[in-house]
Design a protein around this motif. Structure first.
Motif, mmCIF file in Angstrom:
data_model
loop_
_atom_site.group_PDB
_atom_site.id
_atom_site.type_symbol
_atom_site.label_atom_id
_atom_site.label_comp_id
_atom_site.label_asym_id
_atom_site.label_seq_id
_atom_site.Cartn_x
_atom_site.Cartn_y
_atom_site.Cartn_z
ATOM 1 N N VAL B 50 0.737 -1.352 0.111
ATOM 2 C CA VAL B 50 -0.065 0.038 0.014
ATOM 3 C C VAL B 50 0.748 1.402 -0.028
ATOM 4 O O VAL B 50 1.633 1.522 0.936
ATOM 5 C CB VAL B 50 -1.047 0.046 1.438
ATOM 6 C CG1 VAL B 50 -1.859 0.997 1.325
ATOM 7 C CG2 VAL B 50 -1.899 -1.340 1.368
ATOM 8 N N PRO B 51 0.768 2.236 -1.219
ATOM 9 C CA PRO B 51 1.451 3.335 -1.103
ATOM 10 C C PRO B 51 0.705 4.368 -0.244
ATOM 11 O O PRO B 51 -0.503 4.666 -0.581
ATOM 12 C CB PRO B 51 1.750 3.831 -2.556
ATOM 13 C CG PRO B 51 0.657 2.874 -3.134
ATOM 14 C CD PRO B 51 0.021 1.904 -2.565
ATOM 15 N N VAL B 52 1.567 5.070 0.714
ATOM 16 C CA VAL B 52 0.508 6.200 1.400
ATOM 17 C C VAL B 52 1.644 7.434 1.480
ATOM 18 O O VAL B 52 2.856 7.256 1.187
ATOM 19 C CB VAL B 52 0.608 5.667 3.006
ATOM 20 C CG1 VAL B 52 0.038 6.887 3.620
ATOM 21 C CG2 VAL B 52 -0.539 4.446 2.782
ATOM 22 N N ALA B 53 1.154 8.709 1.494
ATOM 23 C CA ALA B 53 1.810 9.887 1.549
ATOM 24 C C ALA B 53 1.472 10.686 2.555
ATOM 25 O O ALA B 53 0.076 10.783 2.851
ATOM 26 C CB ALA B 53 1.688 10.578 0.043
ATOM 27 N N VAL B 54 2.138 11.284 3.347
ATOM 28 C CA VAL B 54 1.938 12.192 4.291
ATOM 29 C C VAL B 54 2.419 13.476 3.898
ATOM 30 O O VAL B 54 3.411 13.738 3.301
ATOM 31 C CB VAL B 54 2.714 11.953 5.477
ATOM 32 C CG1 VAL B 54 2.378 12.948 6.755
ATOM 33 C CG2 VAL B 54 2.426 10.445 6.016
ATOM 34 N N THR B 55 1.313 14.512 3.804
ATOM 35 C CA THR B 55 1.518 15.862 3.269
ATOM 36 C C THR B 55 1.117 16.850 4.405
ATOM 37 O O THR B 55 0.538 16.570 5.421
ATOM 38 C CB THR B 55 0.579 16.088 1.920
ATOM 39 O OG1 THR B 55 -0.900 15.611 2.345
ATOM 40 C CG2 THR B 55 0.972 14.976 0.863
ATOM 41 N N GLY B 56 1.349 18.205 4.145
ATOM 42 C CA GLY B 56 0.903 19.392 4.643
ATOM 43 C C GLY B 56 2.095 20.377 4.548
ATOM 44 O O GLY B 56 3.246 20.097 4.318
ATOM 45 N N LEU B 57 1.634 21.394 5.385
ATOM 46 C CA LEU B 57 2.356 22.671 5.375
ATOM 47 C C LEU B 57 3.572 22.448 6.101
ATOM 48 O O LEU B 57 3.586 21.765 6.980
ATOM 49 C CB LEU B 57 1.433 23.816 5.643
ATOM 50 C CG LEU B 57 2.160 25.324 5.742
ATOM 51 C CD1 LEU B 57 2.385 25.772 4.340
ATOM 52 C CD2 LEU B 57 1.138 26.219 6.179
ATOM 53 N N GLY B 58 4.677 22.982 5.718
ATOM 54 C CA GLY B 58 5.995 22.985 6.638
ATOM 55 C C GLY B 58 5.706 23.498 7.923
ATOM 56 O O GLY B 58 4.788 24.202 8.321
ATOM 57 N N GLY B 59 6.148 22.732 9.180
ATOM 58 C CA GLY B 59 5.965 23.122 10.407
ATOM 59 C C GLY B 59 4.759 22.574 10.934
ATOM 60 O O GLY B 59 4.200 22.896 12.187
ATOM 61 N N ALA B 60 4.104 21.498 10.306
ATOM 62 C CA ALA B 60 2.712 21.290 10.907
ATOM 63 C C ALA B 60 3.163 19.894 11.924
ATOM 64 O O ALA B 60 2.363 19.696 12.535
ATOM 65 C CB ALA B 60 1.781 20.709 9.852
#
Lengths: 152, 301
Positions: B50-60
């Protein structure tokens, strides 16, 4: 007595023009850094290539001719000394200044673009930038590294 | 149950479990099945599925969040890591009641720079897309890493409001705008990747909730759209609705928006612009456990 806010003149907010000037400056530094990195890579290649070429030519010359052992030894010593001088000169006068320049320019560039990344949202909103201008600015900023990586 | 009511129900379950968690009975507050997450062996014999990505603004707090899911964050003695400037890759085994799942997770750096764009180009395309995304937001408590960046932000805010006009609320409003813009961009990339795909999932992890635990309902209403689309809905909800409308509710059936906190840490932006952590370690453990359960549940499907 006037309060502190009145005594200290308020700075004008960062404008789109300020932003553009800073971004152009960072782009100019990026070009300099890229040029210096190319110079470093070339110098490193020459530093390896010169002794190698000298060794190959010396081996061929000694193998082809009928020189005595002592002559071959003297020839090898002279060639090694010349090669070491050439490599030393490259390291001292080309490589070291280029690495220093990269460090200096990259630190400035990372600091400028770090600030621009933080300010882009507020400046673009304040000045009502179009979607395409925002996209262009973000794409230009994305070309810069997040932190210094030295001469690599 | 309508789509958004499900999402809201899960938030409430997670928050209630954390509220009930005490020093003696942290486990009693766990609302979901027990899930474990461990790094795969150094030389994995089988490839992650399962490929998963963790994203979000810097410093979150993306890196810390994933470390926390892996059980690497010690609540007593943990030294937060520096800013990530490259994509972090994790190969993880998730153990659930129904078996084990091997997951490859990439944590995408938050700053708009080469690594983030490369990750979007490489891993958010139609040919290679994440099955699931954990998007990390933090209700405006983003960390701005360098002191000169923080000073530039303060100076710019002060130039329009006066130096006395810059406080935590002003800063958070600015950070929420940045966070929204980042989410909008992430959704644009997700639309490319998830167009017409079935079985994809999205978790919005509302991190650092220890900083706003008493006021968490405001955050909930900001991040979770209400059934019936009220006029006062936040811009974040509009962007989320747009993504789900594009991908399709049937394709994106698994959506969770949950509060989480990984580490009790005071938020300090500048002198006077700070916020203290307001929950206990057992509650943090409960929140992380709940998020781990959601990740396990979604990955196992």
């Amino acid at each position: 007595m006037p309060d502190n806010n009145e005594m200290v003149p308020r700075e004008s907010p960062t404008s789109g023009e300020d932003f553009e000037i800073a971004l152009l400056q960072a782009e100019s530094l990026l070009r300099d850094v890229d040029r210096s990195r190319a110079r470093v890579r070339l110098t490193q290649a020459l530093s390896l290539g010169i002794p190698l070429a000298v060794a190959v030519m010396l081996t061929l010359a000694i193998g082809a001719g009928s020189v005595g052992a002592l002559t071959a030894l003297i020839l090898a010593a002279v060639c090694a000394a010349l090669a070491a001088l050439a490599v030393g000169w490259l390291q001292l006068f080309i490589l070291v200044p280029a690495v220093r320049r990269i460090g200096r320019d990259e630190r400035a560039m990372v600091e400028i673009t770090g600030v621009l990344r933080e300010l882009m949202g507020t400046v673009s909103e304040r000045e009502g930038w179009s979607a395409s201008r925002k996209h262009l600015a973000r794409t230009r900023i994305a070309r810069f590294p997040i932190s210094s990586r030295g001469s690599r | 149950m309508p789509y958004w009511d499900n999402v809201r129900h899960r938030w409430l379950a997670v928050a209630d479990a954390a509220e009930r968690a005490t020093n003696n009975a942290a486990a009693a507050g766990r609302p979901m099945p027990h899930v474990t997450m461990k790094p795969m062996s150094v030389v994995p014999l089988r490839r992650p599925r399962v490929p998963v990505a963790v994203t979000g603004l810097g410093g979150a707090g993306k890196t810390m969040l994933y470390d926390s899911l892996l059980g690497k964050v010690d609540l007593i003695d943990y030294r937060p890591k520096d800013r990530s400037d490259t994509v972090e890759t994790h190969r993880t085994v998730i153990g659930t009641d129904s078996g084990k799942v091997r997951v490859k997770t990439i944590v995408v750096p938050g700053q708009w720079a080469g690594p983030k764009l490369d990750a979007f180009r490489r891993d958010f395309s139609e040919s290679r897309m994440p099955s699931g995304v954990i998007h990390v937001v933090c209700w405006g408590y983003n960390r701005v890493w360098e002191s000169y960046e923080r000073q530039a932000v303060l100076d710019d805010l002060a130039s329009t409001r006066g130096s006395g006009g810059v406080n935590l609320d002003v800063l958070r409003a600015r950070n929420l705008d940045e966070e929204l813009e980042d989410f909008r961009e992430t959704c644009v990339r997700l639309k490319d990747a998830w167009k017409g795909r079935r079985g994809v999932w999205l978790i919005i992890a509302v991190a650092k909730c220890d900083l706003f635990w008493p006021g968490r309902n405001l955050a909930r209403d900001y991040y979770i759209p209400a059934t019936g689309r009220p006029a006062s809905e936040s811009r974040f909800c509009a962007v989320l609705r747009d993504l789900i409308g594009y991908v399709g509710e049937a394709n994106l059936q698994d959506v969770a928006i949950v509060p989480v906190s990984c580490f009790p840490e005071t938020y300090i932006f500048d002198t006077g612009i700070e916020q203290r952590s307001d929950i206990e370690p057992p509650q943090i453990s409960s929140l992380v456990g709940s998020l781990r359960s959601v990740v396990g549940e979604f990955c196992a499907r």
